[in-house]
Design a protein around this motif. Structure first.
Motif, PDB file in Angstrom:
ATOM      1  N   GLN A 204      43.228  48.357  49.282  1.00  0.00           N
ATOM      2  CA  GLN A 204      44.475  48.250  49.087  1.00  0.00           C
ATOM      3  C   GLN A 204      45.473  48.285  50.703  1.00  0.00           C
ATOM      4  OE1 GLN A 204      46.463  48.104  46.551  1.00  0.00           O
ATOM      5  NE2 GLN A 204      44.871  47.751  45.897  1.00  0.00           N
ATOM      6  N   SER A 205      44.954  48.832  51.911  1.00  0.00           N
ATOM      7  CA  SER A 205      45.261  48.518  52.989  1.00  0.00           C
ATOM      8  C   SER A 205      45.498  47.596  53.793  1.00  0.00           C
ATOM      9  CB  SER A 205      44.576  49.601  53.985  1.00  0.00           C
ATOM     10  OG  SER A 205      45.208  49.549  55.507  1.00  0.00           O
ATOM     11  N   MET A 206      44.832  46.810  53.325  1.00  0.00           N
ATOM     12  CA  MET A 206      43.849  45.431  54.376  1.00  0.00           C
ATOM     13  C   MET A 206      45.374  44.579  53.448  1.00  0.00           C
ATOM     14  SD  MET A 206      39.940  44.706  55.229  1.00  0.00           S
ATOM     15  CE  MET A 206      40.388  42.971  56.090  1.00  0.00           C
ATOM     16  N   LEU A 207      45.050  44.259  52.074  1.00  0.00           N
ATOM     17  CA  LEU A 207      45.804  43.539  51.205  1.00  0.00           C
ATOM     18  C   LEU A 207      47.546  43.859  52.095  1.00  0.00           C
ATOM     19  CD1 LEU A 207      43.774  43.909  47.788  1.00  0.00           C
ATOM     20  CD2 LEU A 207      43.747  42.121  49.308  1.00  0.00           C
ATOM     21  N   ASP A 208      47.295  45.518  51.882  1.00  0.00           N
ATOM     22  CA  ASP A 208      49.095  45.495  52.334  1.00  0.00           C
ATOM     23  C   ASP A 208      48.959  44.951  53.570  1.00  0.00           C
ATOM     24  OD1 ASP A 208      49.674  47.047  50.220  1.00  0.00           O
ATOM     25  OD2 ASP A 208      49.547  48.911  50.967  1.00  0.00           O
TER      26      ASP A 208
ATOM     27  N   ARG B 154      40.918  40.883  46.906  1.00  0.00           N
ATOM     28  CA  ARG B 154      41.413  40.822  45.468  1.00  0.00           C
ATOM     29  C   ARG B 154      40.344  41.333  44.513  1.00  0.00           C
ATOM     30  NH1 ARG B 154      44.837  35.963  44.780  1.00  0.00           N
ATOM     31  NH2 ARG B 154      47.460  36.665  46.401  1.00  0.00           N
ATOM     32  N   GLU B 155      39.196  40.191  44.831  1.00  0.00           N
ATOM     33  CA  GLU B 155      37.561  40.997  43.701  1.00  0.00           C
ATOM     34  C   GLU B 155      37.351  41.844  44.178  1.00  0.00           C
ATOM     35  OE1 GLU B 155      37.226  38.481  41.145  1.00  0.00           O
ATOM     36  OE2 GLU B 155      38.018  37.038  41.940  1.00  0.00           O
ATOM     37  N   CYS B 156      37.150  42.051  45.264  1.00  0.00           N
ATOM     38  CA  CYS B 156      36.621  43.915  45.290  1.00  0.00           C
ATOM     39  C   CYS B 156      37.876  45.065  44.795  1.00  0.00           C
ATOM     40  CB  CYS B 156      36.367  44.436  46.759  1.00  0.00           C
ATOM     41  SG  CYS B 156      35.057  43.276  47.560  1.00  0.00           S
ATOM     42  N   ASP B 157      39.202  44.720  45.069  1.00  0.00           N
ATOM     43  CA  ASP B 157      39.689  45.418  44.221  1.00  0.00           C
ATOM     44  C   ASP B 157      39.880  45.482  42.482  1.00  0.00           C
ATOM     45  OD1 ASP B 157      42.365  46.972  44.356  1.00  0.00           O
ATOM     46  OD2 ASP B 157      43.556  45.439  43.803  1.00  0.00           O
ATOM     47  N   ALA B 158      39.243  44.602  41.815  1.00  0.00           N
ATOM     48  CA  ALA B 158      39.486  44.080  40.252  1.00  0.00           C
ATOM     49  C   ALA B 158      37.798  44.462  39.987  1.00  0.00           C
ATOM     50  CB  ALA B 158      39.286  43.497  40.088  1.00  0.00           C
ATOM     51  N   GLY B 159      37.296  44.674  41.271  1.00  0.00           N
ATOM     52  CA  GLY B 159      35.872  45.423  41.242  1.00  0.00           C
ATOM     53  C   GLY B 159      35.937  46.951  40.662  1.00  0.00           C
ATOM     54  N   VAL B 160      36.681  47.406  41.833  1.00  0.00           N
ATOM     55  CA  VAL B 160      37.055  49.656  42.325  1.00  0.00           C
ATOM     56  C   VAL B 160      37.665  49.455  41.075  1.00  0.00           C
ATOM     57  CG1 VAL B 160      38.141  50.347  43.677  1.00  0.00           C
ATOM     58  CG2 VAL B 160      36.102  49.363  44.890  1.00  0.00           C
ATOM     59  N   LYS B 161      38.522  48.905  40.561  1.00  0.00           N
ATOM     60  CA  LYS B 161      39.025  49.665  39.909  1.00  0.00           C
ATOM     61  C   LYS B 161      38.560  49.348  38.197  1.00  0.00           C
ATOM     62  CE  LYS B 161      43.678  47.452  41.527  1.00  0.00           C
ATOM     63  NZ  LYS B 161      45.493  46.907  41.346  1.00  0.00           N
TER      64      LYS B 161
ATOM     65  N   VAL C 246      38.035  55.701  47.478  1.00  0.00           N
ATOM     66  CA  VAL C 246      38.213  55.998  48.527  1.00  0.00           C
ATOM     67  C   VAL C 246      38.256  54.265  49.082  1.00  0.00           C
ATOM     68  CG1 VAL C 246      37.117  56.496  51.012  1.00  0.00           C
ATOM     69  CG2 VAL C 246      37.350  58.050  49.271  1.00  0.00           C
ATOM     70  N   LEU C 247      37.050  53.991  48.722  1.00  0.00           N
ATOM     71  CA  LEU C 247      37.179  52.382  49.303  1.00  0.00           C
ATOM     72  C   LEU C 247      38.070  51.648  48.831  1.00  0.00           C
ATOM     73  CD1 LEU C 247      35.182  50.399  50.565  1.00  0.00           C
ATOM     74  CD2 LEU C 247      33.788  49.767  48.649  1.00  0.00           C
ATOM     75  N   ASN C 248      38.709  51.882  47.741  1.00  0.00           N
ATOM     76  CA  ASN C 248      39.741  51.118  46.840  1.00  0.00           C
ATOM     77  C   ASN C 248      40.852  51.475  48.104  1.00  0.00           C
ATOM     78  OD1 ASN C 248      41.078  49.304  45.290  1.00  0.00           O
ATOM     79  ND2 ASN C 248      42.171  51.579  44.979  1.00  0.00           N
ATOM     80  N   ASP C 249      41.027  52.214  48.338  1.00  0.00           N
ATOM     81  CA  ASP C 249      42.443  52.455  49.682  1.00  0.00           C
ATOM     82  C   ASP C 249      41.966  52.095  50.538  1.00  0.00           C
ATOM     83  OD1 ASP C 249      43.970  55.080  47.985  1.00  0.00           O
ATOM     84  OD2 ASP C 249      42.855  56.418  49.225  1.00  0.00           O
TER      85      ASP C 249
END
Length: 144
Positions: free
Chosen positions: A55-59, A11-18, A49-52
């Motif tokens: 997202q895949s792992m979060l899914d 989640r933190e990586c997701d927020a950071g990438v965004k 690319v990293l966010n994909d």
């Protein structure tokens, strides 16, 4: 514990990438140098690319991810726009982006330590994001 730490780290990586993508998007119209523009576009691509993968792992965990903190996002937007109004230069952009990269690297290292029980795959993703941020800060030094 492993699953919770993994989700929290992702989640933190997701927020950071965004946050990184948003920051790059905010400055792109002000960039003068074609080389700097390409560096930023390449970095943005790496983030997407990293966010994909994130997202895949979060899914897999049934988690929707995390948006950047609205206060942090708002403060970043205000600082970016205020500095660019005063000096619309590649140097200003490099300065802003370097500060953002450094804050991101610091936060990500903190989360790696905080969520030490996370899966190795999530830790590798976090380290890749740290590397992307560090490389951007190095690549744009010539514009400071």
């Amino acid at each position: 514990m492993i699953e919770q730490d993994t989700i929290r780290l992702l989640r933190e990586c997701d927020a950071g990438v965004k946050m990184g993508v948003d920051s790059i998007n905010e400055v792109m119209d002000y960039v003068h140098s074609d080389k700097l523009k390409q560096i930023l576009e390449d970095c943005k691509h790496d983030h997407v690319v990293l966010n994909d993968e994130i997202q895949s792992m979060l899914d897999e965990y049934g988690d929707g991810g995390k948006e950047p903190n609205p206060i942090a996002k708002g403060m970043s937007w205000m600082k970016t726009n205020a500095m660019l109004v005063m000096n619309e230069s590649d140097s200003t952009i490099a300065d802003l982006m370097t500060d953002g990269c450094n804050m991101g690297v610091k936060s990500l290292h903190k989360y790696l330590n905080q969520y030490e029980a996370a899966e190795e795959k999530a830790k590798r993703i976090t380290k890749r994001l740290i590397n992307i941020e560090e490389e951007l800060a190095i690549d744009i030094r010539e514009y400071l």
